[in-house]
Motif scaffolding. Structure first.
Motif, PDB file in Angstrom:
ATOM      1  N   SER A   8      -0.250   6.266   0.759  1.00  0.00           N
ATOM      2  CA  SER A   8      -1.120   5.169   1.142  1.00  0.00           C
ATOM      3  C   SER A   8      -0.482   4.346   2.254  1.00  0.00           C
ATOM      4  CB  SER A   8      -1.375   4.277  -0.073  1.00  0.00           C
ATOM      5  OG  SER A   8      -1.974   3.076   0.324  1.00  0.00           O
ATOM      6  N   THR A   9      -1.294   3.788   3.125  1.00  0.00           N
ATOM      7  CA  THR A   9      -0.772   2.967   4.211  1.00  0.00           C
ATOM      8  C   THR A   9      -0.816   1.476   3.878  1.00  0.00           C
ATOM      9  OG1 THR A   9      -2.937   2.849   5.249  1.00  0.00           O
ATOM     10  CG2 THR A   9      -1.469   4.623   5.957  1.00  0.00           C
ATOM     11  N   THR A  10      -1.029   1.124   2.619  1.00  0.00           N
ATOM     12  CA  THR A  10      -1.157  -0.286   2.269  1.00  0.00           C
ATOM     13  C   THR A  10       0.182  -0.991   2.112  1.00  0.00           C
ATOM     14  OG1 THR A  10      -1.281   0.268  -0.066  1.00  0.00           O
ATOM     15  CG2 THR A  10      -3.366   0.062   1.123  1.00  0.00           C
ATOM     16  N   ARG A  12       4.023  -2.404   3.244  1.00  0.00           N
ATOM     17  CA  ARG A  12       4.546  -3.063   4.434  1.00  0.00           C
ATOM     18  C   ARG A  12       6.025  -2.733   4.565  1.00  0.00           C
ATOM     19  NH1 ARG A  12       1.371  -5.516   7.729  1.00  0.00           N
ATOM     20  NH2 ARG A  12       3.230  -6.533   8.467  1.00  0.00           N
ATOM     21  N   CYS A  13       6.390  -2.128   5.649  1.00  0.00           N
ATOM     22  CA  CYS A  13       7.772  -1.760   5.933  1.00  0.00           C
ATOM     23  C   CYS A  13       8.690  -2.979   5.939  1.00  0.00           C
ATOM     24  CB  CYS A  13       7.830  -1.103   7.297  1.00  0.00           C
ATOM     25  SG  CYS A  13       8.484   0.523   7.319  1.00  0.00           S
ATOM     26  N   SER A  14       8.154  -4.129   6.274  1.00  0.00           N
ATOM     27  CA  SER A  14       8.996  -5.300   6.460  1.00  0.00           C
ATOM     28  C   SER A  14       9.776  -5.671   5.209  1.00  0.00           C
ATOM     29  CB  SER A  14       8.153  -6.483   6.916  1.00  0.00           C
ATOM     30  OG  SER A  14       7.125  -6.736   5.995  1.00  0.00           O
ATOM     31  N   THR A  15       9.366  -5.227   4.043  1.00  0.00           N
ATOM     32  CA  THR A  15      10.112  -5.580   2.844  1.00  0.00           C
ATOM     33  C   THR A  15      11.244  -4.612   2.581  1.00  0.00           C
ATOM     34  OG1 THR A  15       8.641  -4.349   1.397  1.00  0.00           O
ATOM     35  CG2 THR A  15       8.117  -6.663   1.778  1.00  0.00           C
ATOM     36  N   ALA A  67      14.341 -12.505  -0.204  1.00  0.00           N
ATOM     37  CA  ALA A  67      13.708 -12.517   1.120  1.00  0.00           C
ATOM     38  C   ALA A  67      12.514 -11.556   1.146  1.00  0.00           C
ATOM     39  CB  ALA A  67      14.717 -12.154   2.200  1.00  0.00           C
ATOM     40  N   CYS A  68      12.645 -10.433   0.466  1.00  0.00           N
ATOM     41  CA  CYS A  68      11.524  -9.494   0.368  1.00  0.00           C
ATOM     42  C   CYS A  68      10.347 -10.159  -0.356  1.00  0.00           C
ATOM     43  CB  CYS A  68      11.942  -8.228  -0.377  1.00  0.00           C
ATOM     44  SG  CYS A  68      13.176  -7.222   0.470  1.00  0.00           S
ATOM     45  N   LEU A 133       6.840  -6.083  -5.158  1.00  0.00           N
ATOM     46  CA  LEU A 133       8.170  -5.712  -4.671  1.00  0.00           C
ATOM     47  C   LEU A 133       8.614  -4.403  -5.328  1.00  0.00           C
ATOM     48  CD1 LEU A 133      10.837  -6.112  -3.167  1.00  0.00           C
ATOM     49  CD2 LEU A 133      11.571  -7.562  -5.088  1.00  0.00           C
ATOM     50  N   GLN A 134       8.421  -4.282  -6.626  1.00  0.00           N
ATOM     51  CA  GLN A 134       8.837  -3.062  -7.319  1.00  0.00           C
ATOM     52  C   GLN A 134       8.056  -1.846  -6.825  1.00  0.00           C
ATOM     53  OE1 GLN A 134      11.605  -2.880  -9.109  1.00  0.00           O
ATOM     54  NE2 GLN A 134      11.838  -5.057  -8.636  1.00  0.00           N
ATOM     55  N   ARG A 135       6.786  -2.024  -6.489  1.00  0.00           N
ATOM     56  CA  ARG A 135       6.008  -0.908  -5.904  1.00  0.00           C
ATOM     57  C   ARG A 135       6.586  -0.518  -4.544  1.00  0.00           C
ATOM     58  NH1 ARG A 135       1.603  -3.825  -8.073  1.00  0.00           N
ATOM     59  NH2 ARG A 135       1.074  -4.669  -6.032  1.00  0.00           N
ATOM     60  N   HIS A 136       6.967  -1.494  -3.740  1.00  0.00           N
ATOM     61  CA  HIS A 136       7.578  -1.210  -2.437  1.00  0.00           C
ATOM     62  C   HIS A 136       8.884  -0.446  -2.613  1.00  0.00           C
ATOM     63  CE1 HIS A 136       5.380  -4.239   0.340  1.00  0.00           C
ATOM     64  NE2 HIS A 136       4.662  -4.045  -0.742  1.00  0.00           N
ATOM     65  N   LEU A 137       9.699  -0.886  -3.563  1.00  0.00           N
ATOM     66  CA  LEU A 137      10.974  -0.213  -3.801  1.00  0.00           C
ATOM     67  C   LEU A 137      10.762   1.216  -4.296  1.00  0.00           C
ATOM     68  CD1 LEU A 137      12.913  -3.189  -5.441  1.00  0.00           C
ATOM     69  CD2 LEU A 137      13.187  -2.293  -3.111  1.00  0.00           C
ATOM     70  N   ALA A 138       9.756   1.410  -5.151  1.00  0.00           N
ATOM     71  CA  ALA A 138       9.458   2.759  -5.638  1.00  0.00           C
ATOM     72  C   ALA A 138       8.992   3.650  -4.494  1.00  0.00           C
ATOM     73  CB  ALA A 138       8.399   2.699  -6.743  1.00  0.00           C
ATOM     74  N   LEU A 139       8.203   3.120  -3.591  1.00  0.00           N
ATOM     75  CA  LEU A 139       7.754   3.897  -2.440  1.00  0.00           C
ATOM     76  C   LEU A 139       8.938   4.259  -1.548  1.00  0.00           C
ATOM     77  CD1 LEU A 139       5.548   5.185  -0.734  1.00  0.00           C
ATOM     78  CD2 LEU A 139       5.189   2.953   0.348  1.00  0.00           C
TER      79      LEU A 139
END
Length: 183
Positions: A8-10, A12-15, A67-68, A133-139
């Motif tokens: 998915s493209t939803t 954000r790389c910034s985190t 910060a994330c 945040l945890q979803r971002h880390l899992a990705l």
């Protein structure tokens, strides 16, 4: 080249920068020295300025998840505020010698970017922010991203790894063009 289909493209790389869990422990001296050497190397290579007073004026901690969360919180409050928060965190850390591991610094940055500081403080502690945040880390783990900064290019349904670590535009542009042309 690694391809990651169906992502998915939803997100954000910034985190993804830094990625160090919450801690109140001081950053070990050898790591401080390593990061300071990296700053000097980047300055010499790119001309990008750093405020080296950070290391004298703060008690550095290797804790970047706050910060994330700040970036996620800002984006949850207002569309586009996440990008303003990224810029504010980078400015505060690299140029103003302010510690983005400190919640009070992040709240002040939110106010400086036009967000309500109390709403932002609440959003930082909101369980939905932590879940995101945890979803971002899992990705990040699913994509195999280990070096930062990391640049991935989405092309159709594929995610193409372009670089891990610093690179110049002159180094990236040919790789982007090549990868877009590949079947």
């Amino acid at each position: 080249m690694r391809r990651f289909a169906g992502i998915s493209t939803t997100w954000r790389c910034s985190t993804f920068w830094g990625l160090a869990p919450d801690t109140e422990a001081p950053m070990p001296a050898p790591l401080q020295q390593q990061i300071q050497a990296t700053w000097r190397h980047i300055e010499a290579r790119t001309g990008t300025p750093f405020n080296h007073d950070f290391w004298r004026l703060n008690q550095p901690r290797r804790a970047t998840w706050s910060a994330c969360r700040a970036v996620i919180s800002a984006g949850r409050i207002e569309t586009g505020a996440d990008e303003r928060m990224v810029a504010a965190i980078q400015r505060a850390y690299y140029l103003e010698a302010r510690n983005p591991s400190d919640a009070d610094v992040l709240v002040a940055l939110a106010q400086e970017t036009g967000l309500d500081p109390e709403r932002f403080r609440g959003m930082l502690q909101d369980p939905d922010t932590e879940r995101q945040l945890q979803r971002h880390l899992a990705l990040k783990d699913k994509l195999g991203v280990q070096g930062f900064p990391a640049l991935l290019l989405q092309h159709g349904d594929d995610l193409l790894a372009l670089s891990a670590g610093y690179d110049t535009a002159s180094g990236l542009i040919p790789r982007i063009r090549k990868r877009i042309r590949e079947p």
